[in-house]
Design a protein around this motif. Structure first.
Motif, PDB file in Angstrom:
ATOM      1  N   UNK A  12       0.826  -1.212   0.000  1.00  0.00           N
ATOM      2  CA  UNK A  12       0.000   0.000   0.000  1.00  0.00           C
ATOM      3  C   UNK A  12       0.857   1.257   0.000  1.00  0.00           C
ATOM      4  N   UNK A  16       1.301   3.933  -2.953  1.00  0.00           N
ATOM      5  CA  UNK A  16       0.829   5.285  -2.687  1.00  0.00           C
ATOM      6  C   UNK A  16       1.911   6.321  -2.942  1.00  0.00           C
ATOM      7  N   UNK A  19       2.583   6.631  -6.605  1.00  0.00           N
ATOM      8  CA  UNK A  19       1.592   7.356  -7.403  1.00  0.00           C
ATOM      9  C   UNK A  19       1.707   8.857  -7.193  1.00  0.00           C
ATOM     10  N   UNK A  20       2.055   9.275  -5.955  1.00  0.00           N
ATOM     11  CA  UNK A  20       2.222  10.717  -5.719  1.00  0.00           C
ATOM     12  C   UNK A  20       3.451  11.237  -6.468  1.00  0.00           C
ATOM     13  N   UNK A 235      -4.629  22.748   3.206  1.00  0.00           N
ATOM     14  CA  UNK A 235      -5.033  21.346   3.119  1.00  0.00           C
ATOM     15  C   UNK A 235      -4.226  20.500   4.095  1.00  0.00           C
ATOM     16  N   UNK A 239      -5.714  18.187   6.985  1.00  0.00           N
ATOM     17  CA  UNK A 239      -5.456  16.747   7.041  1.00  0.00           C
ATOM     18  C   UNK A 239      -4.830  16.369   8.383  1.00  0.00           C
TER      19      UNK A 239
ATOM     20  N   UNK B 103      -5.485   6.086  -2.933  1.00  0.00           N
ATOM     21  CA  UNK B 103      -5.775   6.408  -1.541  1.00  0.00           C
ATOM     22  C   UNK B 103      -5.180   7.734  -1.041  1.00  0.00           C
ATOM     23  N   UNK B 104      -3.905   8.046  -1.361  1.00  0.00           N
ATOM     24  CA  UNK B 104      -3.361   9.316  -0.846  1.00  0.00           C
ATOM     25  C   UNK B 104      -4.200  10.523  -1.275  1.00  0.00           C
ATOM     26  N   UNK B 105      -4.647  10.518  -2.522  1.00  0.00           N
ATOM     27  CA  UNK B 105      -5.426  11.662  -3.010  1.00  0.00           C
ATOM     28  C   UNK B 105      -6.801  11.703  -2.375  1.00  0.00           C
ATOM     29  N   UNK B 107      -7.875  10.402   0.442  1.00  0.00           N
ATOM     30  CA  UNK B 107      -7.846  10.737   1.864  1.00  0.00           C
ATOM     31  C   UNK B 107      -7.569  12.216   2.078  1.00  0.00           C
ATOM     32  N   UNK B 108      -6.562  12.726   1.376  1.00  0.00           N
ATOM     33  CA  UNK B 108      -6.204  14.118   1.657  1.00  0.00           C
ATOM     34  C   UNK B 108      -7.251  15.085   1.119  1.00  0.00           C
TER      35      UNK B 108
END
Lengths: 262, 265
Positions: A12, A16, A19-20, A235, A239, B103-105, B107-108
């Motif tokens: 995961x 993640x 992808x960022x 943001x 968060x 998921x990162x997008x 969630x944030x």
């Protein structure tokens, strides 16, 4: 082999992060090599990073943040002070519940942010107008979550305390408060989100300082990197605060994480 | 005696409406027992004045005109968020890779107030319907997506395995097991999405519009027409309450047979 093990274990996280990074890199590369950037309408990560560095070193960003958080804290504190007792009374007294529930439910369901222009005009562009807006938006999650928390208190526990001759104080501190706690934290999480909306809308509407004002001003003057800096900072704050509340919820009441009352 | 039993039977209704009526009556009577200072009087209005303003705006077609503009932005944004959020939620629930990638997008974005993007949207899409639709979409899509996802995740493994064993493909599995089982979650998501969408319409019209109910409120406020502000607020209130109640009705009908409550974020 080790790398593969690591991947299967943290799949995961790896995906993640990948992808960022991919998105940011694609954004940067596309705007550097494929489309030339029109700085008035678009920007790229390197420019945002530059603006970020500049703003963090400057004084204006911190000043804006301080201004916004002051209004937020005032409104939020009043929401806590008013919302929790109201929720407690509503949960404990049936008649009060009957009387207040329809009215407060209607208020909670409606977009009270629509009152923003009026509040700003009545209370001015300073702390008071924004704090009033934050209060109005964030008080209802407290009321309804505390209400639901009291309602969910196990009647058996109340009877036990009573049978063993516990006082009202014992009742409140040993039974009602602990069983309301997770609901209260969930309410705080919702209230933070709504309060932030209040601050932002208030500052978009009319302000001379504050982080929301900085964002909208950067937009008006086509300074896109600065605008993105503001958006990203806000943001991140949202968060972090929400996630902190979620963690707190998990530690206080792991069995009901993620659930909400209404 | 009869009156008394009636009162105890309908206590909650009587107290609930009674409180609202008393509140309105108090508000209405403020000018009778308290003369407001000049500065405050400008910002003050009474329910009867609001009602009169409502009637007048209704007759001259003002409300109708603004209502259509707002309703179109609301429906388009919400429709778009259903079209995007639902399939994406289903896919994220079924595919772990996609879930990890997105998921990162999700969630944030879900945790941060989407309203901050409004100035950028206005810059990109101009003042008018498009910036509104985008901001409504941005608000409404995440509750739908996350609830759909939670619904898919909560589907009974046994059912999935049974359908699989009888040779169903992914599409049939979706149709027979996954979608029906996640429906209560999707409806709960829809209820949240409606609230967010209305918020998006209101704020979008404050800043990025020259028409619509939100614009009507903002421009009335700057002209000190407080009664018109309250007309707009009351319309938004009524719409939100009606829509929320309607979806709740649907929710309780669908969820009546399931013991656990749908997760909402």
């Amino acid at each position: 082999m080790n790398a593969k093990d690591y991947y299967t274990e943290h799949r995961r996280l790896v995906l993640g992060v990948f992808s960022v990074i991919f998105l940011v890199a694609a954004w940067e590369l596309l705007l550097t090599y494929v489309f030339p950037v029109n700085p008035f309408f678009f920007t790229k990560p390197s420019l945002i990073a530059e603006a970020f560095k500049e703003q963090v070193q400057g004084a204006k960003l911190w000043h804006d943040l301080a201004i916004s958080s002051r209004a937020f804290l005032w409104g939020f504190s009043f929401a806590v002070i008013v919302g929790i007792p109201l929720g407690l009374v509503m949960g404990w007294r049936r008649r009060v519940e009957y009387a207040l529930d329809p009215f407060l439910t209607a208020m909670y369901a409606s977009p009270l942010v629509a009152l923003a222009p009026l509040l700003i005009i009545v209370f001015g562009v300073g702390v008071l107008g924004k704090a009033a807006l934050v209060f109005l938006l964030s008080v209802f999650p407290f009321v309804f979550n505390v209400f639901a928390g009291v309602k969910s208190t196990d009647a058996l526990l109340i009877n036990v305390i009573r049978s063993f001759g516990g006082t009202d104080k014992d009742l409140y501190f040993k039974v009602i408060l602990p069983s309301t706690m997770p609901y209260l934290i969930a309410g705080a999480r919702l209230a933070i989100g709504r309060g932030l909306v209040g601050i932002i809308v208030g500052e978009f509407y009319a302000a001379s300082e504050g982080i929301g004002f900085a964002i909208s001003q950067a937009g008006d003057t086509y300074r896109l990197p600065d605008m993105f800096v503001g958006i990203i900072i806000l943001s991140v704050i949202a968060v972090v605060l929400t996630e902190a509340m979620r963690r707190l919820e998990l530690t206080v009441a792991p069995w009901r994480a993620g659930e909400e009352v209404r | 005696m009869k009156l008394k039993t009636f009162c105890t039977e309908h206590e909650s209704f009587i107290l609930g409406t009674g409180f609202i009526v008393i509140l309105l009556a108090l508000w209405e009577s403020v000018p009778l027992w308290y003369t407001l200072p000049k500065g405050m009087a400008l910002f003050f209005t009474t329910p009867s004045k609001v009602a009169a303003a409502f009637q007048q705006l209704l007759i001259n077609g003002e409300i109708e005109k603004h209502f259509y503009v707002s309703a179109i932005a609301f429906l388009a944004g919400l429709g778009l968020s259903i079209v995007v959020g639902l399939p994406l939620g289903l896919l994220m629930g079924r595919s772990q890779t996609l879930e990890a990638l997105l998921d990162p997008y999700v969630t944030s974005f879900n945790a941060s107030p989407r309203i901050v993007w409004l100035p950028l949207m206005i810059l990109w899409f101009g003042i008018g319907i498009w910036s509104k639709i985008v901001i409504v979409f941005a608000g409404a899509v995440f509750p739908l997506l996350i609830n759909t996802y939670a619904g898919v995740k909560n589907v009974n493994r046994v059912l999935v395995n049974v359908v699989r064993s009888f040779g169903a493909n992914e599409w049939q599995l979706m149709k027979v097991v996954v979608l029906p089982n996640s429906l209560p979650y999707i409806i709960a998501g829809l209820r949240l999405a409606i609230g967010r969408a209305i918020l998006g319409v209101v704020v979008g019209e404050f800043f990025g519009s020259s028409q619509g109910l939100g614009y009507m409120i903002a421009s009335a406020a700057t002209n000190y027409k407080v009664d018109v502000v309250f007309v707009g607020v009351a319309i938004f209130m009524a719409l939100s309450v009606i829509l929320t109640l309607a979806v709740k009705q649907l929710e309780s009908r669908l969820a009546s047979w399931r013991p656990e409550t749908a997760k909402t974020f």
